[in-house]
Design a protein around this motif. Sequence first.
Motif, PDB file in Angstrom:
ATOM      1  N   ASP A 107       0.607  -1.110  -0.177  1.00  0.00           N
ATOM      2  CA  ASP A 107      -0.022   0.004   0.161  1.00  0.00           C
ATOM      3  C   ASP A 107       0.783   1.072  -0.237  1.00  0.00           C
ATOM      4  O   ASP A 107       0.558   2.180  -0.250  1.00  0.00           O
ATOM      5  N   CYS A 108       2.059   1.096   0.293  1.00  0.00           N
ATOM      6  CA  CYS A 108       3.108   2.190   0.468  1.00  0.00           C
ATOM      7  C   CYS A 108       3.388   2.959  -1.118  1.00  0.00           C
ATOM      8  O   CYS A 108       3.694   4.006  -1.290  1.00  0.00           O
ATOM      9  N   VAL A 109       2.772   2.136  -2.160  1.00  0.00           N
ATOM     10  CA  VAL A 109       3.015   2.682  -3.688  1.00  0.00           C
ATOM     11  C   VAL A 109       2.379   3.931  -3.802  1.00  0.00           C
ATOM     12  O   VAL A 109       2.743   4.852  -4.518  1.00  0.00           O
ATOM     13  N   SER A 110       1.207   4.054  -3.033  1.00  0.00           N
ATOM     14  CA  SER A 110       0.492   5.297  -3.280  1.00  0.00           C
ATOM     15  C   SER A 110       1.206   6.617  -2.767  1.00  0.00           C
ATOM     16  O   SER A 110       1.121   7.779  -3.381  1.00  0.00           O
ATOM     17  N   THR A 111       2.203   6.352  -1.806  1.00  0.00           N
ATOM     18  CA  THR A 111       2.898   7.583  -1.219  1.00  0.00           C
ATOM     19  C   THR A 111       4.090   7.828  -2.277  1.00  0.00           C
ATOM     20  O   THR A 111       4.289   9.084  -2.518  1.00  0.00           O
ATOM     21  N   CYS A 112       4.514   6.859  -2.893  1.00  0.00           N
ATOM     22  CA  CYS A 112       5.457   7.043  -3.834  1.00  0.00           C
ATOM     23  C   CYS A 112       5.145   7.355  -5.337  1.00  0.00           C
ATOM     24  O   CYS A 112       5.946   7.821  -6.045  1.00  0.00           O
ATOM     25  N   SER A 113       3.914   7.226  -5.710  1.00  0.00           N
ATOM     26  CA  SER A 113       3.568   7.311  -6.880  1.00  0.00           C
ATOM     27  C   SER A 113       3.549   9.018  -7.595  1.00  0.00           C
ATOM     28  O   SER A 113       3.524   9.232  -8.559  1.00  0.00           O
ATOM     29  N   ALA A 114       3.648   9.748  -6.393  1.00  0.00           N
ATOM     30  CA  ALA A 114       3.531  11.610  -6.732  1.00  0.00           C
ATOM     31  C   ALA A 114       4.904  11.578  -7.395  1.00  0.00           C
ATOM     32  O   ALA A 114       4.928  12.394  -8.080  1.00  0.00           O
ATOM     33  N   LEU A 115       6.024  10.619  -7.327  1.00  0.00           N
ATOM     34  CA  LEU A 115       7.316  11.012  -7.919  1.00  0.00           C
ATOM     35  C   LEU A 115       7.555  10.342  -9.306  1.00  0.00           C
ATOM     36  O   LEU A 115       8.536  10.623  -9.721  1.00  0.00           O
ATOM     37  N   CYS A 116       6.581   9.745  -9.562  1.00  0.00           N
ATOM     38  CA  CYS A 116       6.444   9.008 -10.789  1.00  0.00           C
ATOM     39  C   CYS A 116       5.987   9.809 -11.991  1.00  0.00           C
ATOM     40  O   CYS A 116       4.950  10.667 -11.853  1.00  0.00           O
ATOM     41  N   GLU A 117       6.394   9.638 -13.332  1.00  0.00           N
ATOM     42  CA  GLU A 117       5.822  10.187 -14.467  1.00  0.00           C
ATOM     43  C   GLU A 117       4.827   9.196 -14.866  1.00  0.00           C
ATOM     44  O   GLU A 117       4.993   8.121 -14.839  1.00  0.00           O
ATOM     45  N   GLU A 118       3.630   9.651 -15.235  1.00  0.00           N
ATOM     46  CA  GLU A 118       2.281   8.769 -15.453  1.00  0.00           C
ATOM     47  C   GLU A 118       2.197   7.657 -14.492  1.00  0.00           C
ATOM     48  O   GLU A 118       2.243   6.606 -15.100  1.00  0.00           O
ATOM     49  N   ILE A 120      -0.469   6.523 -12.835  1.00  0.00           N
ATOM     50  CA  ILE A 120      -1.630   5.782 -12.890  1.00  0.00           C
ATOM     51  C   ILE A 120      -1.824   5.154 -14.321  1.00  0.00           C
ATOM     52  O   ILE A 120      -2.049   3.814 -14.250  1.00  0.00           O
ATOM     53  N   GLU A 121      -1.339   5.830 -15.457  1.00  0.00           N
ATOM     54  CA  GLU A 121      -1.240   5.290 -16.794  1.00  0.00           C
ATOM     55  C   GLU A 121      -0.661   4.130 -17.011  1.00  0.00           C
ATOM     56  O   GLU A 121      -0.816   3.338 -17.644  1.00  0.00           O
ATOM     57  N   ARG A 122       0.601   4.242 -16.466  1.00  0.00           N
ATOM     58  CA  ARG A 122       1.580   3.342 -16.958  1.00  0.00           C
ATOM     59  C   ARG A 122       2.684   2.878 -15.773  1.00  0.00           C
ATOM     60  O   ARG A 122       2.859   1.620 -15.631  1.00  0.00           O
ATOM     61  N   THR A 123       3.170   3.516 -14.883  1.00  0.00           N
ATOM     62  CA  THR A 123       4.413   3.402 -14.194  1.00  0.00           C
ATOM     63  C   THR A 123       3.966   2.401 -13.129  1.00  0.00           C
ATOM     64  O   THR A 123       4.636   1.288 -12.832  1.00  0.00           O
ATOM     65  N   VAL A 124       2.965   3.071 -12.319  1.00  0.00           N
ATOM     66  CA  VAL A 124       2.460   2.008 -10.967  1.00  0.00           C
ATOM     67  C   VAL A 124       1.868   0.670 -11.507  1.00  0.00           C
ATOM     68  O   VAL A 124       2.122  -0.415 -10.753  1.00  0.00           O
ATOM     69  N   PRO A 125       1.057   0.560 -12.458  1.00  0.00           N
ATOM     70  CA  PRO A 125       0.852  -0.768 -12.798  1.00  0.00           C
ATOM     71  C   PRO A 125       1.694  -1.756 -13.234  1.00  0.00           C
ATOM     72  O   PRO A 125       1.699  -2.794 -12.980  1.00  0.00           O
ATOM     73  N   ARG A 126       2.681  -1.165 -14.155  1.00  0.00           N
ATOM     74  CA  ARG A 126       3.923  -2.089 -14.671  1.00  0.00           C
ATOM     75  C   ARG A 126       4.456  -2.188 -13.468  1.00  0.00           C
ATOM     76  O   ARG A 126       5.136  -3.541 -13.306  1.00  0.00           O
ATOM     77  N   GLY A 127       4.966  -1.330 -12.530  1.00  0.00           N
ATOM     78  CA  GLY A 127       5.678  -1.909 -11.609  1.00  0.00           C
ATOM     79  C   GLY A 127       5.245  -2.799 -10.546  1.00  0.00           C
ATOM     80  O   GLY A 127       5.856  -3.587 -10.075  1.00  0.00           O
ATOM     81  N   LEU A 128       3.850  -2.578 -10.207  1.00  0.00           N
ATOM     82  CA  LEU A 128       3.011  -3.678  -9.534  1.00  0.00           C
ATOM     83  C   LEU A 128       3.199  -4.904 -10.050  1.00  0.00           C
ATOM     84  O   LEU A 128       3.464  -6.312  -9.351  1.00  0.00           O
ATOM     85  N   PHE A 129       2.910  -4.844 -11.416  1.00  0.00           N
ATOM     86  CA  PHE A 129       3.216  -6.410 -12.032  1.00  0.00           C
ATOM     87  C   PHE A 129       4.438  -7.089 -12.013  1.00  0.00           C
ATOM     88  O   PHE A 129       4.698  -8.250 -11.939  1.00  0.00           O
ATOM     89  N   ILE A 130       5.422  -6.128 -12.168  1.00  0.00           N
ATOM     90  CA  ILE A 130       6.750  -6.690 -12.114  1.00  0.00           C
ATOM     91  C   ILE A 130       7.181  -7.278 -10.726  1.00  0.00           C
ATOM     92  O   ILE A 130       7.826  -8.245 -10.447  1.00  0.00           O
ATOM     93  N   ALA A 131       6.758  -6.487  -9.678  1.00  0.00           N
ATOM     94  CA  ALA A 131       6.960  -6.723  -8.319  1.00  0.00           C
ATOM     95  C   ALA A 131       6.288  -8.097  -7.998  1.00  0.00           C
ATOM     96  O   ALA A 131       6.919  -8.612  -7.154  1.00  0.00           O
ATOM     97  N   LEU A 132       4.990  -8.049  -8.402  1.00  0.00           N
ATOM     98  CA  LEU A 132       4.354  -9.426  -8.034  1.00  0.00           C
ATOM     99  C   LEU A 132       5.011 -10.510  -8.659  1.00  0.00           C
ATOM    100  O   LEU A 132       5.132 -11.678  -8.329  1.00  0.00           O
ATOM    101  N   ALA A 133       5.551 -10.468 -10.264  1.00  0.00           N
ATOM    102  CA  ALA A 133       6.131 -11.647 -10.709  1.00  0.00           C
ATOM    103  C   ALA A 133       7.537 -11.952  -9.848  1.00  0.00           C
ATOM    104  O   ALA A 133       7.853 -13.316  -9.595  1.00  0.00           O
ATOM    105  N   ILE A 134       8.139 -11.057  -9.578  1.00  0.00           N
ATOM    106  CA  ILE A 134       9.492 -10.961  -8.743  1.00  0.00           C
ATOM    107  C   ILE A 134       9.150 -11.950  -7.404  1.00  0.00           C
ATOM    108  O   ILE A 134       9.724 -12.685  -6.977  1.00  0.00           O
ATOM    109  N   THR A 135       8.273 -11.258  -6.630  1.00  0.00           N
ATOM    110  CA  THR A 135       7.683 -11.721  -5.460  1.00  0.00           C
ATOM    111  C   THR A 135       7.187 -13.274  -5.374  1.00  0.00           C
ATOM    112  O   THR A 135       7.658 -14.133  -4.604  1.00  0.00           O
TER     113      THR A 135
END
Length: 139
Positions: A107-118, A120-135
């Motif tokens: 849930d901490c991703v919401s805090t960090c998302s303000a530092l990312c470009e795009e 909601i559209e691209r960065t956070v979903p892609r990061g979550l899926f990559i993190a899910l795959a790695i985990t």
Amino acid sequence: ADAAVYPVLICDTVMQVMGITEMGLLQKWLWRLLTTILLSLPTFVSISSVPHMLVAMAITTGAPVVTFIALGLPRVDTSVWTQVQPGKAMQLGKMINVLFWNLEGWDCVSTCSALCEEPIERTVPRGLFIALAITSTQY
């Protein structure tokens, strides 16, 4: 909330690895305070440097994990994965509970998302899926 304890854990681990055991309480707390300040310094100096430092820290902390996995993979015995104690059934509920507990912090991703470009559209979903795959791969 538990993130505040990490500088103290890092400081205590470094002192233990270096063999520093004889130290007064005040000295120990001063070293812990210095460690906390040093790890917080990039945030105070420039918020734009934080993402780069997080990537560097992730690579630094992830490298031993990847190394241990690579070295241990040939020794994996998958037959023990489904073993249970004699006379007892597999406790799937407890296993799922442990998995959810280990994934705490997503849930901490919401805090960090303000530092990312795009975020909601691209960065956070892609990061979550990559993190899910790695985990998932690590489990």
